[in-house]
Design a protein around this motif. Structure first.
Motif, PDB file in Angstrom:
ATOM      1  N   MET A  87       6.770  -9.454 -14.156  1.00  0.00           N
ATOM      2  CA  MET A  87       6.588  -8.442 -15.203  1.00  0.00           C
ATOM      3  C   MET A  87       7.279  -7.133 -14.822  1.00  0.00           C
ATOM      4  N   PHE A  88       7.218  -6.770 -13.527  1.00  0.00           N
ATOM      5  CA  PHE A  88       7.835  -5.538 -13.069  1.00  0.00           C
ATOM      6  C   PHE A  88       9.074  -5.893 -12.263  1.00  0.00           C
ATOM      7  N   SER A  89      10.225  -5.412 -12.718  1.00  0.00           N
ATOM      8  CA  SER A  89      11.481  -5.789 -12.066  1.00  0.00           C
ATOM      9  C   SER A  89      11.575  -5.216 -10.661  1.00  0.00           C
ATOM     10  N   GLU A  90      11.081  -3.988 -10.473  1.00  0.00           N
ATOM     11  CA  GLU A  90      11.057  -3.384  -9.151  1.00  0.00           C
ATOM     12  C   GLU A  90       9.608  -3.045  -8.838  1.00  0.00           C
ATOM     13  N   MET A  91       8.976  -3.884  -8.022  1.00  0.00           N
ATOM     14  CA  MET A  91       7.546  -3.750  -7.812  1.00  0.00           C
ATOM     15  C   MET A  91       7.160  -2.445  -7.130  1.00  0.00           C
ATOM     16  N   THR A  92       8.096  -1.795  -6.446  1.00  0.00           N
ATOM     17  CA  THR A  92       7.769  -0.530  -5.801  1.00  0.00           C
ATOM     18  C   THR A  92       7.922   0.648  -6.755  1.00  0.00           C
ATOM     19  N   ALA A  93       8.535   0.440  -7.895  1.00  0.00           N
ATOM     20  CA  ALA A  93       8.729   1.521  -8.859  1.00  0.00           C
ATOM     21  C   ALA A  93       7.392   1.868  -9.508  1.00  0.00           C
ATOM     22  N   VAL A  94       7.008   3.140  -9.415  1.00  0.00           N
ATOM     23  CA  VAL A  94       5.731   3.574  -9.981  1.00  0.00           C
ATOM     24  C   VAL A  94       5.888   3.757 -11.495  1.00  0.00           C
ATOM     25  N   PRO A  95       5.067   3.092 -12.299  1.00  0.00           N
ATOM     26  CA  PRO A  95       5.182   3.225 -13.760  1.00  0.00           C
ATOM     27  C   PRO A  95       4.935   4.669 -14.210  1.00  0.00           C
ATOM     28  N   LYS A  96       5.709   5.118 -15.162  1.00  0.00           N
ATOM     29  CA  LYS A  96       5.501   6.422 -15.780  1.00  0.00           C
ATOM     30  C   LYS A  96       4.753   6.193 -17.082  1.00  0.00           C
ATOM     31  N   LEU A  97       3.515   6.651 -17.146  1.00  0.00           N
ATOM     32  CA  LEU A  97       2.646   6.346 -18.273  1.00  0.00           C
ATOM     33  C   LEU A  97       2.243   7.618 -19.017  1.00  0.00           C
ATOM     34  N   GLU A  98       1.879   7.436 -20.261  1.00  0.00           N
ATOM     35  CA  GLU A  98       1.581   8.569 -21.140  1.00  0.00           C
ATOM     36  C   GLU A  98       0.233   9.216 -20.824  1.00  0.00           C
ATOM     37  N   THR A  99      -0.771   8.403 -20.510  1.00  0.00           N
ATOM     38  CA  THR A  99      -2.140   8.923 -20.373  1.00  0.00           C
ATOM     39  C   THR A  99      -2.712   8.787 -18.965  1.00  0.00           C
ATOM     40  N   ILE A 100      -1.967   8.168 -18.078  1.00  0.00           N
ATOM     41  CA  ILE A 100      -2.421   7.953 -16.708  1.00  0.00           C
ATOM     42  C   ILE A 100      -1.332   8.389 -15.742  1.00  0.00           C
ATOM     43  N   GLU A 101      -1.727   9.096 -14.693  1.00  0.00           N
ATOM     44  CA  GLU A 101      -0.792   9.523 -13.660  1.00  0.00           C
ATOM     45  C   GLU A 101      -1.002   8.660 -12.418  1.00  0.00           C
ATOM     46  N   ILE A 102       0.068   8.064 -11.929  1.00  0.00           N
ATOM     47  CA  ILE A 102      -0.009   7.228 -10.737  1.00  0.00           C
ATOM     48  C   ILE A 102       0.747   7.909  -9.597  1.00  0.00           C
ATOM     49  N   THR A 103       0.087   8.008  -8.450  1.00  0.00           N
ATOM     50  CA  THR A 103       0.719   8.550  -7.249  1.00  0.00           C
ATOM     51  C   THR A 103       0.636   7.496  -6.158  1.00  0.00           C
ATOM     52  N   LEU A 104       1.776   7.106  -5.618  1.00  0.00           N
ATOM     53  CA  LEU A 104       1.816   6.155  -4.510  1.00  0.00           C
ATOM     54  C   LEU A 104       2.187   6.909  -3.240  1.00  0.00           C
ATOM     55  N   PHE A 105       1.257   6.955  -2.293  1.00  0.00           N
ATOM     56  CA  PHE A 105       1.478   7.666  -1.044  1.00  0.00           C
ATOM     57  C   PHE A 105       2.143   6.744  -0.014  1.00  0.00           C
ATOM     58  N   PRO A 106       2.866   7.316   0.945  1.00  0.00           N
ATOM     59  CA  PRO A 106       3.549   6.502   1.962  1.00  0.00           C
ATOM     60  C   PRO A 106       2.602   5.569   2.724  1.00  0.00           C
ATOM     61  N   SER A 107       1.333   5.936   2.798  1.00  0.00           N
ATOM     62  CA  SER A 107       0.349   5.125   3.530  1.00  0.00           C
ATOM     63  C   SER A 107       0.018   3.819   2.823  1.00  0.00           C
ATOM     64  N   GLY A 108       0.369   3.729   1.540  1.00  0.00           N
ATOM     65  CA  GLY A 108       0.004   2.556   0.755  1.00  0.00           C
ATOM     66  C   GLY A 108      -1.176   2.800  -0.157  1.00  0.00           C
ATOM     67  N   VAL A 109      -1.647   4.035  -0.216  1.00  0.00           N
ATOM     68  CA  VAL A 109      -2.725   4.397  -1.147  1.00  0.00           C
ATOM     69  C   VAL A 109      -2.120   4.712  -2.504  1.00  0.00           C
ATOM     70  N   ALA A 110      -2.618   4.044  -3.537  1.00  0.00           N
ATOM     71  CA  ALA A 110      -2.183   4.322  -4.905  1.00  0.00           C
ATOM     72  C   ALA A 110      -3.333   4.994  -5.646  1.00  0.00           C
ATOM     73  N   GLU A 111      -3.070   6.183  -6.160  1.00  0.00           N
ATOM     74  CA  GLU A 111      -4.066   6.906  -6.951  1.00  0.00           C
ATOM     75  C   GLU A 111      -3.732   6.736  -8.423  1.00  0.00           C
ATOM     76  N   ILE A 112      -4.673   6.173  -9.162  1.00  0.00           N
ATOM     77  CA  ILE A 112      -4.533   5.997 -10.608  1.00  0.00           C
ATOM     78  C   ILE A 112      -5.490   6.978 -11.272  1.00  0.00           C
ATOM     79  N   ALA A 113      -4.956   7.977 -11.980  1.00  0.00           N
ATOM     80  CA  ALA A 113      -5.775   9.059 -12.513  1.00  0.00           C
ATOM     81  C   ALA A 113      -5.668   9.158 -14.033  1.00  0.00           C
ATOM     82  N   PHE A 114      -6.812   9.136 -14.703  1.00  0.00           N
ATOM     83  CA  PHE A 114      -6.831   9.410 -16.142  1.00  0.00           C
ATOM     84  C   PHE A 114      -6.302  10.829 -16.321  1.00  0.00           C
ATOM     85  N   ASN A 115      -5.333  11.005 -17.209  1.00  0.00           N
ATOM     86  CA  ASN A 115      -4.620  12.279 -17.259  1.00  0.00           C
ATOM     87  C   ASN A 115      -4.499  12.819 -18.678  1.00  0.00           C
TER      88      ASN A 115
END
Length: 271
Positions: free
Chosen positions: A1-29
């Motif tokens: 489904m995702f051509s580049e699995m490391t690419a962080v999706p840019k979404l309209e209502t949610i902000e995603i932050t992927l930290f170098p440690s491997g922590v992904a923050e998914i925030a209602f925005n």
């Protein structure tokens, strides 16, 4: 489904932050709307979790909100009954919601709920699908389903009694009681209450430490903890969503939604 699995999706209502440690923050925005869950927000939520589940760079996921609210729950509005596509559109929305719950049931990695403010409706029920849940001291939790003539969803019909005990679960699901963070911690719904100051940083620090562990070991252990429940919870999700579809189309529910919408308009006009 995702051509580049490391690419962080840019979404309209949610902000995603992927930290170098491997922590992904998914925030209602949608802070200006108290992070209300619009149809787009549900679609974004699904996309975010599908990405986090499949991305090899994600080791631990944090679900939180921006602004004062975690999420105020579903954005309520009256359906446009003149729309010929309405039945199909409502079916699409229900399937998206059902798939969000399913994705959380099957989510293979450590999932941390970080409740930064009030959590309402679907925002509260889905917290029971997280592995651990932290909250600020002034967070509140509410499922106003009876007020809207809805019904339990997000697997809350089975997970709430299991976690909180039937008496507290019934008080929330049937009586619509608003629970404080302290009350939710005392009935084992919350892992821990953390100080409000630097809450986000505290949760991310916990997630960073967790991300140092073996991803495969965490996946195996989570599978052992949740594995026997997966098919059961999938069926609960299916049954709940079928019941919710009937409820939301019922005259008493439509009347309740209309009353809520009108009351909201009156409150805004006084501001």
């Amino acid at each position: 489904m995702f051509s580049e699995m490391t690419a962080v999706p840019k979404l309209e209502t949610i902000e995603i932050t992927l930290f170098p440690s491997g922590v992904a923050e998914i925030a209602f925005n949608r802070p200006q709307r108290y992070n209300a869950l619009s149809p787009q927000a549900y679609r974004d939520w699904l996309t975010a979790f599908q990405w986090a589940a499949q991305c090899d760079d994600v080791k631990v996921t944090v679900l939180t909100g921006r602004g004062k609210y975690y999420t105020s729950g579903q954005q309520l509005e009256m359906p446009n009954f003149d729309d010929d596509d309405l039945p199909a559109e409502m079916e699409r929305r229900r399937n998206t919601t059902k798939n969000v719950v399913s994705e959380m049931i099957r989510f293979p990695k450590v999932l941390i709920g970080a409740v930064n403010g009030p959590a309402i409706g679907f925002g509260t029920t889905t917290l029971a699908l997280c592995d651990v849940v932290y909250a600020v001291p002034d967070a509140t939790f509410n499922t106003p389903f009876m007020k809207l003539a809805f019904c339990a969803e997000g697997c809350s019909s089975v997970l709430f009694p299991r976690i909180m005990g039937s008496a507290k679960a019934n008080e929330m699901l049937l009586l619509g009681k608003v629970f404080t963070a302290e009350e939710m911690e005392s009935c084992n719904f919350l892992t821990r209450i953390l100080p409000k100051e630097n809450f986000r940083e505290q949760v991310l620090a916990i997630a960073e430490e967790t991300a140092k562990f073996s991803v495969e070991a965490m996946k195996v252990t989570k599978g052992l903890v949740r594995g026997n429940d997966i098919e059961f919870l999938e069926n609960v999700n299916k049954v709940e969503m079928e019941a919710l579809a009937e409820r939301m189309a019922s005259p008493d529910s439509l009347e309740s939604i209309l009353r809520f919408v009108e009351e909201s308009k009156k409150k805004k006009s006084k501001l």
